[in-house]
Motif scaffolding. Structure first.
Motif, PDB file in Angstrom:
ATOM      1  N   PRO A   1       0.830  -1.204   0.000  1.00  8.96           N
ATOM      2  CA  PRO A   1       0.000   0.000   0.000  1.00  8.96           C
ATOM      3  C   PRO A   1       0.870   1.262   0.000  1.00  8.96           C
ATOM      4  O   PRO A   1       2.041   1.225   0.372  1.00  8.96           O
ATOM      5  N   CYS A   2       0.268   2.385  -0.378  1.00  2.00           N
ATOM      6  CA  CYS A   2       0.992   3.647  -0.326  1.00  2.00           C
ATOM      7  C   CYS A   2       0.005   4.809  -0.255  1.00  2.00           C
ATOM      8  O   CYS A   2      -1.176   4.659  -0.559  1.00  2.00           O
ATOM      9  N   VAL A   3       0.525   5.950   0.156  1.00  2.00           N
ATOM     10  CA  VAL A   3      -0.233   7.193   0.166  1.00  2.00           C
ATOM     11  C   VAL A   3       0.517   8.192  -0.701  1.00  2.00           C
ATOM     12  O   VAL A   3       1.723   8.397  -0.523  1.00  2.00           O
ATOM     13  N   LEU A   4      -0.194   8.803  -1.642  1.00  2.00           N
ATOM     14  CA  LEU A   4       0.384   9.848  -2.482  1.00  2.00           C
ATOM     15  C   LEU A   4      -0.090  11.193  -1.968  1.00  2.00           C
ATOM     16  O   LEU A   4      -1.296  11.440  -1.873  1.00  2.00           O
ATOM     17  N   LEU A   5       0.847  12.069  -1.635  1.00  2.00           N
ATOM     18  CA  LEU A   5       0.533  13.356  -1.017  1.00  2.00           C
ATOM     19  C   LEU A   5       0.878  14.494  -1.960  1.00  2.00           C
ATOM     20  O   LEU A   5       1.968  14.513  -2.541  1.00  2.00           O
ATOM     21  N   THR A   6      -0.039  15.433  -2.114  1.00  2.00           N
ATOM     22  CA  THR A   6       0.211  16.613  -2.944  1.00  2.00           C
ATOM     23  C   THR A   6      -0.324  17.856  -2.251  1.00  2.00           C
ATOM     24  O   THR A   6      -1.252  17.797  -1.443  1.00  2.00           O
TER      25      THR A   6
ATOM     26  N   ASP B   1     -20.150  13.105   3.541  1.00  2.00           N
ATOM     27  CA  ASP B   1     -18.707  12.877   3.515  1.00  2.00           C
ATOM     28  C   ASP B   1     -17.887  14.172   3.534  1.00  2.00           C
ATOM     29  O   ASP B   1     -16.714  14.179   3.151  1.00  2.00           O
ATOM     30  N   SER B   2     -18.506  15.274   3.963  1.00  2.00           N
ATOM     31  CA  SER B   2     -17.749  16.501   4.141  1.00  2.00           C
ATOM     32  C   SER B   2     -16.844  16.378   5.364  1.00  2.00           C
ATOM     33  O   SER B   2     -17.129  15.624   6.305  1.00  2.00           O
ATOM     34  N   ILE B   3     -15.757  17.124   5.351  1.00  2.00           N
ATOM     35  CA  ILE B   3     -14.865  17.203   6.501  1.00  2.00           C
ATOM     36  C   ILE B   3     -15.012  18.596   7.109  1.00  2.00           C
ATOM     37  O   ILE B   3     -14.739  19.593   6.448  1.00  2.00           O
ATOM     38  N   VAL B   4     -15.461  18.647   8.345  1.00  2.00           N
ATOM     39  CA  VAL B   4     -15.661  19.908   9.046  1.00  2.00           C
ATOM     40  C   VAL B   4     -14.752  19.923  10.265  1.00  2.00           C
ATOM     41  O   VAL B   4     -14.940  19.121  11.192  1.00  2.00           O
ATOM     42  N   THR B   5     -13.766  20.790  10.264  1.00  2.00           N
ATOM     43  CA  THR B   5     -12.794  20.858  11.358  1.00  2.00           C
ATOM     44  C   THR B   5     -13.040  22.028  12.291  1.00  2.00           C
ATOM     45  O   THR B   5     -12.571  22.015  13.431  1.00  2.00           O
ATOM     46  N   GLY B   6     -13.742  23.055  11.821  1.00  2.00           N
ATOM     47  CA  GLY B   6     -13.748  24.311  12.541  1.00  2.00           C
ATOM     48  C   GLY B   6     -12.408  25.013  12.341  1.00  2.00           C
ATOM     49  O   GLY B   6     -11.545  24.540  11.593  1.00  2.00           O
ATOM     50  N   PRO B   7     -12.205  26.154  13.006  1.00  2.00           N
ATOM     51  CA  PRO B   7     -10.941  26.882  12.834  1.00  2.00           C
ATOM     52  C   PRO B   7      -9.744  26.028  13.236  1.00  2.00           C
ATOM     53  O   PRO B   7      -9.728  25.422  14.311  1.00  2.00           O
ATOM     54  N   THR B   8      -8.729  25.969  12.378  1.00  2.00           N
ATOM     55  CA  THR B   8      -7.503  25.230  12.696  1.00  2.00           C
ATOM     56  C   THR B   8      -6.398  26.159  13.185  1.00  2.00           C
ATOM     57  O   THR B   8      -5.382  25.688  13.680  1.00  2.00           O
ATOM     58  N   TYR B   9      -6.572  27.459  12.992  1.00  2.00           N
ATOM     59  CA  TYR B   9      -5.608  28.479  13.405  1.00  2.00           C
ATOM     60  C   TYR B   9      -4.267  28.351  12.695  1.00  2.00           C
ATOM     61  O   TYR B   9      -3.228  28.734  13.224  1.00  2.00           O
ATOM     62  N   THR B  10      -4.289  27.807  11.498  1.00  2.00           N
ATOM     63  CA  THR B  10      -3.100  27.787  10.653  1.00  2.00           C
ATOM     64  C   THR B  10      -3.562  27.759   9.206  1.00  2.00           C
ATOM     65  O   THR B  10      -4.744  27.634   8.929  1.00  2.00           O
ATOM     66  N   ASN B  11      -2.605  27.865   8.288  1.00  2.00           N
ATOM     67  CA  ASN B  11      -2.952  27.802   6.867  1.00  2.00           C
ATOM     68  C   ASN B  11      -1.689  27.510   6.068  1.00  2.00           C
ATOM     69  O   ASN B  11      -0.884  28.400   5.838  1.00  2.00           O
ATOM     70  N   VAL B  12      -1.531  26.257   5.686  1.00  2.00           N
ATOM     71  CA  VAL B  12      -0.400  25.870   4.833  1.00  2.00           C
ATOM     72  C   VAL B  12      -0.919  25.301   3.510  1.00  2.00           C
ATOM     73  O   VAL B  12      -0.414  24.306   2.993  1.00  2.00           O
ATOM     74  N   ASN B  13      -1.949  25.955   3.003  1.00  2.00           N
ATOM     75  CA  ASN B  13      -2.510  25.648   1.695  1.00  2.00           C
ATOM     76  C   ASN B  13      -3.268  24.320   1.709  1.00  2.00           C
ATOM     77  O   ASN B  13      -3.600  23.787   2.744  1.00  2.00           O
ATOM     78  N   ASP B  14      -3.530  23.791   0.524  1.00  2.00           N
ATOM     79  CA  ASP B  14      -4.364  22.598   0.404  1.00  2.00           C
ATOM     80  C   ASP B  14      -3.571  21.332   0.697  1.00  2.00           C
ATOM     81  O   ASP B  14      -2.358  21.258   0.472  1.00  2.00           O
ATOM     82  N   PHE B  15      -4.283  20.327   1.178  1.00  2.00           N
ATOM     83  CA  PHE B  15      -3.695  19.029   1.503  1.00  2.00           C
ATOM     84  C   PHE B  15      -4.511  17.953   0.810  1.00  2.00           C
ATOM     85  O   PHE B  15      -5.728  17.884   0.987  1.00  2.00           O
ATOM     86  N   ARG B  16      -3.837  17.130   0.014  1.00  2.00           N
ATOM     87  CA  ARG B  16      -4.525  16.058  -0.701  1.00  2.00           C
ATOM     88  C   ARG B  16      -3.772  14.749  -0.480  1.00  2.00           C
ATOM     89  O   ARG B  16      -2.552  14.697  -0.625  1.00  2.00           O
ATOM     90  N   ALA B  17      -4.511  13.707  -0.124  1.00  2.00           N
ATOM     91  CA  ALA B  17      -3.914  12.393   0.123  1.00  2.00           C
ATOM     92  C   ALA B  17      -4.739  11.341  -0.603  1.00  2.00           C
ATOM     93  O   ALA B  17      -5.962  11.298  -0.478  1.00  2.00           O
ATOM     94  N   VAL B  18      -4.060  10.483  -1.358  1.00  2.00           N
ATOM     95  CA  VAL B  18      -4.710   9.370  -2.054  1.00  2.00           C
ATOM     96  C   VAL B  18      -4.096   8.086  -1.524  1.00  2.00           C
ATOM     97  O   VAL B  18      -2.892   7.841  -1.654  1.00  2.00           O
ATOM     98  N   LEU B  19      -4.931   7.266  -0.901  1.00  2.00           N
ATOM     99  CA  LEU B  19      -4.500   5.984  -0.322  1.00  2.00           C
ATOM    100  C   LEU B  19      -4.824   4.868  -1.301  1.00  2.00           C
ATOM    101  O   LEU B  19      -5.979   4.725  -1.736  1.00  2.00           O
ATOM    102  N   ILE B  20      -3.819   4.079  -1.668  1.00  2.00           N
ATOM    103  CA  ILE B  20      -3.993   2.981  -2.619  1.00  2.00           C
ATOM    104  C   ILE B  20      -3.597   1.686  -1.919  1.00  2.00           C
ATOM    105  O   ILE B  20      -2.448   1.515  -1.481  1.00  2.00           O
ATOM    106  N   LEU B  21      -4.557   0.759  -1.795  1.00  2.00           N
ATOM    107  CA  LEU B  21      -4.341  -0.484  -1.083  1.00  2.00           C
ATOM    108  C   LEU B  21      -4.174  -1.641  -2.052  1.00  2.00           C
ATOM    109  O   LEU B  21      -4.648  -1.585  -3.192  1.00  2.00           O
TER     110      LEU B  21
END
Length: 374
Positions: free
Chosen positions: A258-263, A351-371
């Motif tokens: 398995p692997c995770v591809l991060l962009t 399937d929305s992700i609701v975090t509320g304020p995270t108090y940071t911002n390092v742009n977008d995070f994308r992860a694809v998990l392939i099993l």
């Protein structure tokens, strides 16, 4: 950032910061203001005015610590002298809907502003200015983080005019004349008002991806960072990522299973439909349609500040059942994509992700998990 500065700063300290509505915290020595993001409002104009007034009478013995993170372009919104504030807000809204990359948007913002493009540092002169930055842009160019209020800007007002025309943004005749004449220049490299200005990068999108890769590795899944500069239309990037994921899932790629591809990086959405946009949900919806229910591929995409586009939703996730489950929705997944309504789609699936304020911002995070198939 201001909360932590208060905690660790040993001496006298006062100041003011601005953040988006609902993201403020009560601080002891620093005044906290709130304003709109990503479309500026009058509260942001008042906040920018307050900040300029705060630094307006400094001497060479003073030190200004400027804390910047992504979102500052909208929050520090103050029209340059002679620029109509309503026209500036309208231009900003049209730019956000145009699909223009953030570098082009910020070039225009810097030349229409009374505080961006080095002008805040100029207002602090002759005080010493030290800027501490959390980057939310690919490449971490300081002039694109909050549109560079304390750094030099090599672009020109004529550059801004060319970009406005390129994206079909209508402007008044008076503004066009002033931009063409070079009357609205920002602070340029070598200007003496920046001689006592310094900058340190505190956190970056690539650093966040590296941290995620370490976390995945600790969970027993190898992770591979494919870069923090993925740009372009979100749905096009989604299709490209689907092609790569299918390639890897067939055992034909360079990554073991398995692997995770991060962009990372900041894609764009040219809003033509009735939806709210949201580059991460648009990416995911396009990815899901391109995968066509392929087994063993899961994905997550979210904005690290907890807000994707203009909705108080960080992003969403998909799994191999997402497309089939979407048959219960009132419209097809393709219709949601064409209507730029990824948020409506994933809210309908739950399937929305609701975090509320995270108090940071390092742009977008994308992860694809392939099993593995097994």
């Amino acid at each position: 950032m201001a909360e932590e500065l208060e905690r660790c700063w040993p001496g006298e300290l006062s100041g003011v910061v601005v953040t988006r509505y609902g993201h403020g915290k009560p601080l002891r020595r620093v005044r906290v203001l709130e304003a709109a993001h990503p479309v500026p409002d009058a509260a942001g104009e008042r906040a920018a005015t307050t900040i300029l007034e705060t630094v307006g009478r400094l001497t060479q013995d003073d030190l200004v610590i400027c804390l910047l993170s992504g979102g500052g372009s909208a929050l520090l919104s103050l029209a340059a002298p002679g620029v109509d504030a309503a026209e500036k807000r309208a231009i900003n809204l049209e730019l956000l809907r145009s699909g223009a990359p953030i570098g082009d948007i910020n070039c225009i913002r810097r030349h229409l502003s009374a505080i961006k493009g080095g002008r805040l540092a100029a207002a602090c002169h002759p005080a010493r200015v030290h800027t501490i930055v959390i980057s939310d842009v690919a490449g971490d160019d300081p002039m694109d983080i909050a549109s560079g209020p304390t750094v030099a800007d090599p672009t020109t007002s004529r550059d801004a005019l060319v970009l406005l025309d390129r994206y079909g943004i209508a402007i008044s005749r008076s503004l066009r004349t002033r931009l063409a004449a070079g009357e609205m220049e920002s602070i340029k490299p070598g200007d003496p008002v920046l001689a006592r200005s310094s900058l340190a990068m505190m956190a970056t999108p690539y650093g966040a991806l590296q941290a995620a890769a370490r976390a995945a590795g600790q969970a027993g899944v190898p992770a591979f960072v494919l870069g923090d500069r993925w740009e372009g239309e979100a749905k096009d990037v989604g299709r490209a990522m689907a092609g790569l994921a299918l390639h890897v899932a067939r055992g034909e790629g360079p990554f073991p299973l398995p692997c995770v591809l991060l962009t990372g990086g900041e894609t764009t959405v040219t809003v033509r439909g009735q939806g709210r946009g949201g580059r991460n949900v648009q990416f995911l919806l396009s990815l899901m349609l391109s995968l066509q229910g392929a087994p063993n591929i899961h994905a997550l995409a979210a904005d690290t500040d907890g807000v994707d586009g203009i909705a108080p939703i960080a992003g969403a996730l998909i799994d191999p059942t997402s497309l089939a489950r979407s048959a219960s929705l009132p419209r097809s997944a393709r219709d949601y994509l064409e209507d730029d309504d990824g948020h409506g789609f994933f809210q309908g699936l739950g399937d929305s992700i609701v975090t509320g304020p995270t108090y940071t911002n390092v742009n977008d995070f994308r992860a694809v998990l392939i099993l593995p198939a097994s």
